[in-house]
Design a protein around this motif. Structure first.
Motif: not given
Length: 277
Positions: A54-60, A89-94, A98-108, A142-147
């Motif tokens: 997810t972090l790599e996707s946000i950097r991309t 394309e930016v909207t699809v990226f975001i 966000k879906d990846q972050i939601d998956i992490l939250k659901n796993s927690i 989430s904060e990194r994606l927000h920035s």
């Protein structure tokens, strides 16, 4: 006072003899000793791998925004369709991030539900610390994606403001051109008339009425055009504000949810510690 004797070599000899008696040869012993010196890297968990992905996707996403920043803002470099494509394309990226972050939250949440006892209280402090750490990781992502989304929101605001600025001068130019258009027929009519030719009174009155009606229609059409252009400008501004507002509301909802989870975890841990005390 007795002297201190170093028995390290004796200890090594005893360990070597014991290992040989247990069936270890020299190569196995060397491998074991090297494993004590050079530790093997720890195996990453699925959560860690997903978080790094997810972090790599946000950097991309951030690199993509920085790469196409000038193309998106400058109207002379690209067309409206190309800028719309960049925004899509930016909207699809975001959305993917966000879906990846939601998956992490659901796993927690799933791991948290499994770690609870029959009273809904965790029975393992280490697991509670791990879950709290994972919540912190999700909050950082989430904060990194927000920035990153905030950077693109600034570019979008520049684009909408530029579109508004392009419409306002066009409105002024149309006003000037319409006023010039009303003056040209008058000058032509005055040139076509002979200077000393007397006009009959009924024709002059009729011409005056036609001129008055023409001016009234021009004023009405000009006011209608101004109203339409003002409405169009307001619609563009409202669209930009609605998009920014929805983005901020979504980000605030995510932050509130994460804070709620952290407070709930802390509260449960405190209750668990109080019961054990």
């Amino acid at each position: 006072m007795a002297k201190i004797r170093d028995r390290t070599e004796d200890f090594k000899d005893v360990v070597r003899q014991t290992a040989l008696s247990l069936g270890y040869n020299e190569s196995k012993m060397a491998a074991i000793l090297s494993s004590f010196i050079i530790h093997k890297p720890l195996q990453r968990t699925s959560f860690t791998k997903a978080a790094l992905k997810t972090l790599e996707s946000i950097r991309t996403l951030e690199q993509f925004i920085m790469q196409h920043r000038k193309d998106y803002v400058d109207v002379h470099r690209t067309t409206e369709q190309e800028r719309d494509s960049i925004e899509h394309e930016v909207t699809v990226f975001i959305k993917a991030c966000k879906d990846q972050i939601d998956i992490l939250k659901n796993s927690i949440s799933g791991e948290e539900a499994k770690s609870r006892g029959w009273l809904g209280i965790r029975d393992d402090h280490s697991n509670a610390d791990t879950i709290a750490h994972k919540h912190g990781v999700v909050l950082i992502l989430s904060e990194r994606l927000h920035s990153v989304t905030a950077q693109f929101d600034q570019l979008r605001a520049i684009r909408f403001q530029d579109a508004i600025n392009r419409r306002i001068p066009r409105k002024k130019m149309k006003r000037v051109s319409s006023s010039n258009a009303t003056e040209i027929p008058k000058s032509i009519n005055s040139e076509l008339r002979e200077p000393d030719e007397p006009q009959p009174e009924p024709l002059r009155v009729q011409q005056q009425l036609l001129d008055d009606e023409t001016r009234a229609l021009q004023v009405e059409l000009s006011s209608l055009l101004d109203a339409v252009q003002e409405t169009e400008t307001q619609m563009v501004e409202m669209s930009a504000l609605n998009h920014l507002m929805s983005t901020h509301i979504l980000q605030q909802a995510q932050q509130i949810e994460l804070l709620y989870e952290q407070v709930r975890i802390h509260f449960v841990v405190c209750i668990f510690g109080y019961l054990y005390i």
